[in-house]
Design a protein around this motif. Structure first.
Motif, PDB file in Angstrom:
ATOM      1  N   THR A 176       0.825  -1.204   0.000  1.00 38.58           N
ATOM      2  CA  THR A 176       0.000   0.000   0.000  1.00 38.58           C
ATOM      3  C   THR A 176       0.858   1.251   0.000  1.00 38.58           C
ATOM      4  O   THR A 176       0.569   2.228  -0.713  1.00 38.58           O
ATOM      5  CB  THR A 176      -0.933   0.000   1.227  1.00 38.58           C
ATOM      6  OG1 THR A 176      -1.757  -1.173   1.196  1.00 38.58           O
ATOM      7  CG2 THR A 176      -1.815   1.240   1.234  1.00 38.58           C
ATOM      8  N   ILE A 177       1.928   1.234   0.802  1.00 40.39           N
ATOM      9  CA  ILE A 177       2.842   2.385   0.841  1.00 40.39           C
ATOM     10  C   ILE A 177       3.462   2.618  -0.530  1.00 40.39           C
ATOM     11  O   ILE A 177       3.533   3.759  -1.015  1.00 40.39           O
ATOM     12  CB  ILE A 177       3.934   2.157   1.905  1.00 40.39           C
ATOM     13  CG1 ILE A 177       3.334   2.261   3.309  1.00 40.39           C
ATOM     14  CG2 ILE A 177       5.086   3.156   1.737  1.00 40.39           C
ATOM     15  CD1 ILE A 177       4.300   1.873   4.423  1.00 40.39           C
ATOM     16  N   ILE A 178       3.919   1.526  -1.172  1.00 45.42           N
ATOM     17  CA  ILE A 178       4.539   1.656  -2.490  1.00 45.42           C
ATOM     18  C   ILE A 178       3.548   2.216  -3.502  1.00 45.42           C
ATOM     19  O   ILE A 178       3.809   3.212  -4.186  1.00 45.42           O
ATOM     20  CB  ILE A 178       5.073   0.302  -2.987  1.00 45.42           C
ATOM     21  CG1 ILE A 178       6.271  -0.139  -2.151  1.00 45.42           C
ATOM     22  CG2 ILE A 178       5.479   0.387  -4.455  1.00 45.42           C
ATOM     23  CD1 ILE A 178       6.799  -1.507  -2.523  1.00 45.42           C
ATOM     24  N   VAL A 179       2.390   1.578  -3.598  1.00 48.94           N
ATOM     25  CA  VAL A 179       1.407   1.972  -4.605  1.00 48.94           C
ATOM     26  C   VAL A 179       0.913   3.391  -4.353  1.00 48.94           C
ATOM     27  O   VAL A 179       0.824   4.214  -5.278  1.00 48.94           O
ATOM     28  CB  VAL A 179       0.233   0.972  -4.620  1.00 48.94           C
ATOM     29  CG1 VAL A 179      -0.863   1.453  -5.560  1.00 48.94           C
ATOM     30  CG2 VAL A 179       0.719  -0.409  -5.022  1.00 48.94           C
ATOM     31  N   ALA A 180       0.590   3.688  -3.076  1.00 51.58           N
ATOM     32  CA  ALA A 180       0.096   5.029  -2.746  1.00 51.58           C
ATOM     33  C   ALA A 180       1.137   6.095  -3.055  1.00 51.58           C
ATOM     34  O   ALA A 180       0.819   7.149  -3.628  1.00 51.58           O
ATOM     35  CB  ALA A 180      -0.303   5.082  -1.272  1.00 51.58           C
ATOM     36  N   SER A 181       2.392   5.821  -2.693  1.00 58.16           N
ATOM     37  CA  SER A 181       3.440   6.820  -2.930  1.00 58.16           C
ATOM     38  C   SER A 181       3.659   7.045  -4.417  1.00 58.16           C
ATOM     39  O   SER A 181       3.843   8.184  -4.859  1.00 58.16           O
ATOM     40  CB  SER A 181       4.750   6.388  -2.264  1.00 58.16           C
ATOM     41  OG  SER A 181       5.261   5.195  -2.849  1.00 58.16           O
ATOM     42  N   TRP A 182       3.603   5.990  -5.209  1.00 60.18           N
ATOM     43  CA  TRP A 182       3.792   6.142  -6.661  1.00 60.18           C
ATOM     44  C   TRP A 182       2.641   6.922  -7.291  1.00 60.18           C
ATOM     45  O   TRP A 182       2.859   7.821  -8.105  1.00 60.18           O
ATOM     46  CB  TRP A 182       3.896   4.772  -7.329  1.00 60.18           C
ATOM     47  CG  TRP A 182       5.166   4.055  -7.018  1.00 60.18           C
ATOM     48  CD1 TRP A 182       6.186   4.491  -6.210  1.00 60.18           C
ATOM     49  CD2 TRP A 182       5.552   2.762  -7.479  1.00 60.18           C
ATOM     50  NE1 TRP A 182       7.176   3.547  -6.144  1.00 60.18           N
ATOM     51  CE2 TRP A 182       6.827   2.483  -6.918  1.00 60.18           C
ATOM     52  CE3 TRP A 182       4.957   1.817  -8.303  1.00 60.18           C
ATOM     53  CZ2 TRP A 182       7.499   1.296  -7.171  1.00 60.18           C
ATOM     54  CZ3 TRP A 182       5.628   0.632  -8.564  1.00 60.18           C
ATOM     55  CH2 TRP A 182       6.889   0.373  -7.998  1.00 60.18           C
ATOM     56  N   ILE A 183       1.422   6.576  -6.909  1.00 52.00           N
ATOM     57  CA  ILE A 183       0.256   7.256  -7.491  1.00 52.00           C
ATOM     58  C   ILE A 183       0.230   8.722  -7.090  1.00 52.00           C
ATOM     59  O   ILE A 183       0.007   9.609  -7.928  1.00 52.00           O
ATOM     60  CB  ILE A 183      -1.042   6.550  -7.058  1.00 52.00           C
ATOM     61  CG1 ILE A 183      -1.117   5.146  -7.681  1.00 52.00           C
ATOM     62  CG2 ILE A 183      -2.264   7.365  -7.450  1.00 52.00           C
ATOM     63  CD1 ILE A 183      -2.283   4.317  -7.191  1.00 52.00           C
ATOM     64  N   ILE A 184       0.465   8.988  -5.805  1.00 46.04           N
ATOM     65  CA  ILE A 184       0.434  10.373  -5.333  1.00 46.04           C
ATOM     66  C   ILE A 184       1.538  11.194  -5.993  1.00 46.04           C
ATOM     67  O   ILE A 184       1.322  12.337  -6.402  1.00 46.04           O
ATOM     68  CB  ILE A 184       0.557  10.420  -3.795  1.00 46.04           C
ATOM     69  CG1 ILE A 184      -0.674   9.780  -3.149  1.00 46.04           C
ATOM     70  CG2 ILE A 184       0.716  11.855  -3.303  1.00 46.04           C
ATOM     71  CD1 ILE A 184      -0.541   9.563  -1.656  1.00 46.04           C
ATOM     72  N   CYS A 185       2.731  10.603  -6.106  1.00 49.30           N
ATOM     73  CA  CYS A 185       3.841  11.316  -6.756  1.00 49.30           C
ATOM     74  C   CYS A 185       3.533  11.585  -8.230  1.00 49.30           C
ATOM     75  O   CYS A 185       3.822  12.676  -8.748  1.00 49.30           O
ATOM     76  CB  CYS A 185       5.130  10.510  -6.651  1.00 49.30           C
ATOM     77  SG  CYS A 185       5.894  10.561  -5.020  1.00 49.30           S
ATOM     78  N   ALA A 186       2.935  10.590  -8.890  1.00 49.48           N
ATOM     79  CA  ALA A 186       2.588  10.779 -10.305  1.00 49.48           C
ATOM     80  C   ALA A 186       1.572  11.894 -10.470  1.00 49.48           C
ATOM     81  O   ALA A 186       1.700  12.755 -11.365  1.00 49.48           O
ATOM     82  CB  ALA A 186       2.049   9.472 -10.883  1.00 49.48           C
TER      83      ALA A 186
END
Length: 763
Positions: free
Chosen positions: A410-420
């Motif tokens: 969740t941390i990985i996916v959330a951080s990637w989506i939010i950064c994108a």
């Protein structure tokens, strides 16, 4: 050329993905033979059998107290005194093919590998009448013995068609009977089901029947009597059980005894309250204890006795206590300690497929088709305390594993989506807060690199409870994050290099020490699942590829090391992570070799053409062959050696079957493991950007040319590991983390740099 090679590799993967299962299916349908149609596999004498039971023609007795755990066994007076003096103990993985239950577990004990049996399949073991013998002979074309399983063909057919491992059943019993050894069975676990129907439960016979479903002799009926204070009002007639034990002991070489009261007690528990259950348990255990004491006294000086609790109780299974106790008592062997086998390479943990092989070894026999390994005795003081502590750690890690992995994903996916989103719609962020927001997101995304490092090193703290495991991971994460901030406060790339270099260094050291950290960490394997027991797991295989390449790429970019230094370092990583006695990852040997060679060629500006690609494949093949030879020559018994032995035993089409199984597993994972699909989707998008560069990525390539070459090499590693691993989709996902996170951080820094330049122009 790198684009063409990658495109070719992807095309080949797609072709093999669709073609291999069809080919394997065709081979299976054309070549499959039922056990009753095949020649009898006799096994052979094992000259390496080094135990007095084999040397002096002793006998073997197996006593099964189904549903009894090691804690309860240790309280038996007949057992407790032996644990610290003359017994070796361990916990047994009980997994069958595609699931856990009594039948699969019993059948796997006596077969070439894990077995798949439908729970609702009729299994009827009883002393055959003359008519029943004729029916059996008509169905199988085989001479009947005293006990015969008349639907052996259906059970074998289902296992061969629906089983993942296509194991051959009954090889323990077949090898023994083919070498003149007689097998006796005694007892039952008969009970009444929830509808009040009487159920004849003699599933334990699956462990010792021959490949035709036959057993030489035994007493399965008439061994119980009416006992109103016992479960279901019936209980084992221990007077008769002792008499039949003596008789069958004299006439048999292997005697398997089922003490059915312990099974019935667990099934009947829902009908009892706390007090009545405790009272009934005392009575059942008291009778079992007396029987064990009398049997141990009866056994000869050269005999070996196994006391097992073949399957956990319902409560233990629900609470994730899914290893079964095994106690081996060699009447001629002095000392005590733990059981160990090369299947698991872990003190105190064995697999169910090892038990049948070890019983054969007690008769000085072996069968090359059986994939289990001989169980070794490891002398140790306070073995019971060690086993209990280790089991608590296994349970704690297994129980909390998926929760923490889900948080990590969740941390990985959330951080990637939010950064994108932040990079795409940065104008929506107020300008005065934009820099702070992007900086916070950049730190957030770094957790994707830090947490696998924390998972790997947290076991050093020896936590044995779920909160302890969680706290140790949190503590390690904080320490690594602060270390990066303190050492390289304003240099993100150096922080990434620190995390990646620390990761690969620890993996190398851990592999050289036979992976003590790998076997006890959250993101690795679970001995209760039993997909893997030692070496580098598939999750960390991807990490090994990505962390090594990105770490060295950043060091080269900053001119911290010379190019020539990369070669010996990567060779060291490759050797320790793939060598059968260390990391023992066959897929890792292939994917790392390809990715590392590609990286070395790229940093030396060597163009990769068809000839170079062919040389890479040949070098990789040569490495695998060399490791296979070392494995077999040194008797290491790793996955690679087992694979080669299976090919030698079953023919070249075993390769097709294995790769088909790997592809099937990846398809299953793609359907059930959502987070890896998200990671691979991100990888696919990134691959499109790399092979069709936009202006931002082109600028990144120009600014960090060596890191860019590292990206290409990691991509190649992702593709190869996806193809050569049965959990390749997971390995590719963890590999891609070291590809995506540095790119996200570079893009954030580039955007912030542009923002700062624009501010200066305005001023």
């Amino acid at each position: 050329m790198i684009k063409k090679i990658s495109s070719l590799m992807l095309t080949l993967i797609l072709l093999v993905t669709f073609a291999t299962p069809a080919l394997a299916s065709q081979v299976k349908s054309d070549k499959m033979e039922l056990a009753t149609e095949m020649p009898i596999e006799k096994g052979e004498v094992d000259p390496s059998a080094d135990n007095n039971t084999a040397k002096n023609k002793g006998k073997v007795i197996v006593i099964d107290m189904n549903r009894v755990n090691m804690d309860n066994m240790s309280r038996f007076k007949s057992i407790s005194g032996l644990i610290d003096k003359s017994a070796f103990i361990g916990q047994m993985n009980i997994r069958g093919d595609k699931g856990y239950d009594d039948r699969r577990n019993y059948a796997s004990i006596g077969s070439t590998g894990r077995v798949n049996i439908l729970p609702e399949t009729r299994i009827s073991f009883e002393k055959s009448t003359e008519d029943q013998k004729k029916i059996y002979q008509a169905a199988t074309g085989t001479k009947a013995l005293n006990i015969n399983l008349d639907n052996i063909n259906f059970i074998d057919f289902y296992n061969q068609n629906k089983g993942e491992y296509k194991s051959s059943i009954g090889y323990l019993g077949q090898t023994l009977s083919s070498n003149g050894k007689k097998i006796g069975v005694l007892g039952n676990s008969d009970y009444y089901d929830s509808t009040g129907q009487f159920v004849k439960n003699r599933d334990f016979c699956l462990a010792v029947m021959d490949s035709r479903g036959r057993i030489h002799d035994g007493v399965l009926d008439g061994i119980n009597k009416k006992k109103t204070n016992f479960p279901y009002g019936i209980g084992t007639d221990y007077k008769k059980l002792r008499e039949e034990t003596k008789r069958l002991y004299e006439s048999s070489d292997l005697l398997f005894v089922e003490l059915g009261d312990t099974f019935r007690l667990d099934e009947y528990k829902e009908n009892l309250n706390k007090n009545t259950y405790a009272k009934m348990k005392r009575m059942v255990y008291s009778e079992a204890n007396k029987y064990i004491a009398s049997t141990l006294k009866m056994a000869g000086d050269n005999d070996t006795i196994y006391i097992i609790g073949s399957f956990p109780s319902r409560l233990d299974y629900k609470n994730n206590r899914r290893l079964a106790p095994v106690i081996r008592i060699d009447k001629s062997e002095k000392g005590s300690g733990l059981l160990e086998t090369s299947t698991t390479r872990r003190k105190g943990v064995i697999a169910n497929i090892d038990l049948g092989v070890d019983i054969l070894n007690r008769f000085g026999l072996k069968n090359k088709f059986m994939n289990g390994r001989v169980i070794k005795s490891v002398p140790m003081e306070n073995s019971f305390e060690y086993l209990q502590k280790d089991y608590k750690k296994i349970i704690a890690i297994s129980s909390i594993r998926m929760s923490i992995i889900n948080i990590y994903v969740t941390i990985i996916v959330a951080s990637w989506i939010i950064c994108a989103l932040a990079l795409w719609k940065k104008e929506k962020i107020p300008q005065k807060h934009r820099g702070k927001v992007l900086n916070v997101l950049k730190e957030f995304v770094k957790l994707g690199l830090i947490m696998p490092l924390a998972f790997l090193t947290a076991p050093i703290l020896q936590a044995r409870t779920e909160p302890g495991v969680a706290l140790s991971i949190i503590a390690a994460t904080i320490v690594y994050y602060l270390a990066g901030r303190v050492l390289f406060k304003n240099d993100d790339m150096k922080q990434i290099c620190l995390f990646a270099s620390a990761m690969i260094a620890i993996i190398v050291v851990d592999s050289a020490l036979y992976t003590p950290l790998m076997e006890s960490n959250i993101m690795s394997y679970d001995p209760m699942i039993g997909a893997r027991y030692y070496g580098i797991g598939n999750e960390y295989e991807g990490v090994t590829i990505g962390s090594a390449i990105i770490g060295f790429a950043i060091l080269l970019e900053h001119k911290s090391i010379k190019r020539w230094m990369v070669v010996p370092f990567l060779l060291l990583v490759l050797f320790t992570s793939a060598y059968p006695a260390m990391g023992a990852n066959v897929g890792g040997a292939i994917s790392e070799c390809v990715a590392y060679i590609v990286f070395i060629l790229l940093i030396y500006d060597i163009k990769i053409d068809f000839k170079k690609a062919l040389m890479i494949l040949l070098a990789t093949g040569g490495l695998v062959v060399a490791f296979a030879i070392a494995d077999i020559a040194l008797g290491l018994g790793s996955h690679l050696g087992n694979f080669v032995n299976q090919i030698l035993a079953n023919g070249p089409m075993e390769i097709v079957n294995v790769f088909a199984r790997k592809i099937e597993m990846n398809v299953k994972l793609a359907q059930t493991t959502v987070w890896v699909n998200i990671l691979l989707a991100g990888l696919a998008i990134l691959a499109l950007i790399i092979f069709r560069p936009n202006k931002n990525f082109a600028a990144m390539k120009a600014k960090y040319p060596l890191i860019y070459k590292g990206y290409l090499s990691i991509m190649v590693g992702c593709i190869v590991t996806l193809f050569v691993n049965d959990s390749g989709i997971i390995s590719s996902a963890t590999d891609s983390i070291y590809l995506l996170i540095p790119i996200i951080i570079i893009m954030i820094n580039e955007k912030m740099s542009i923002e700062n330049i624009n501010k200066e122009k305005i001023c």
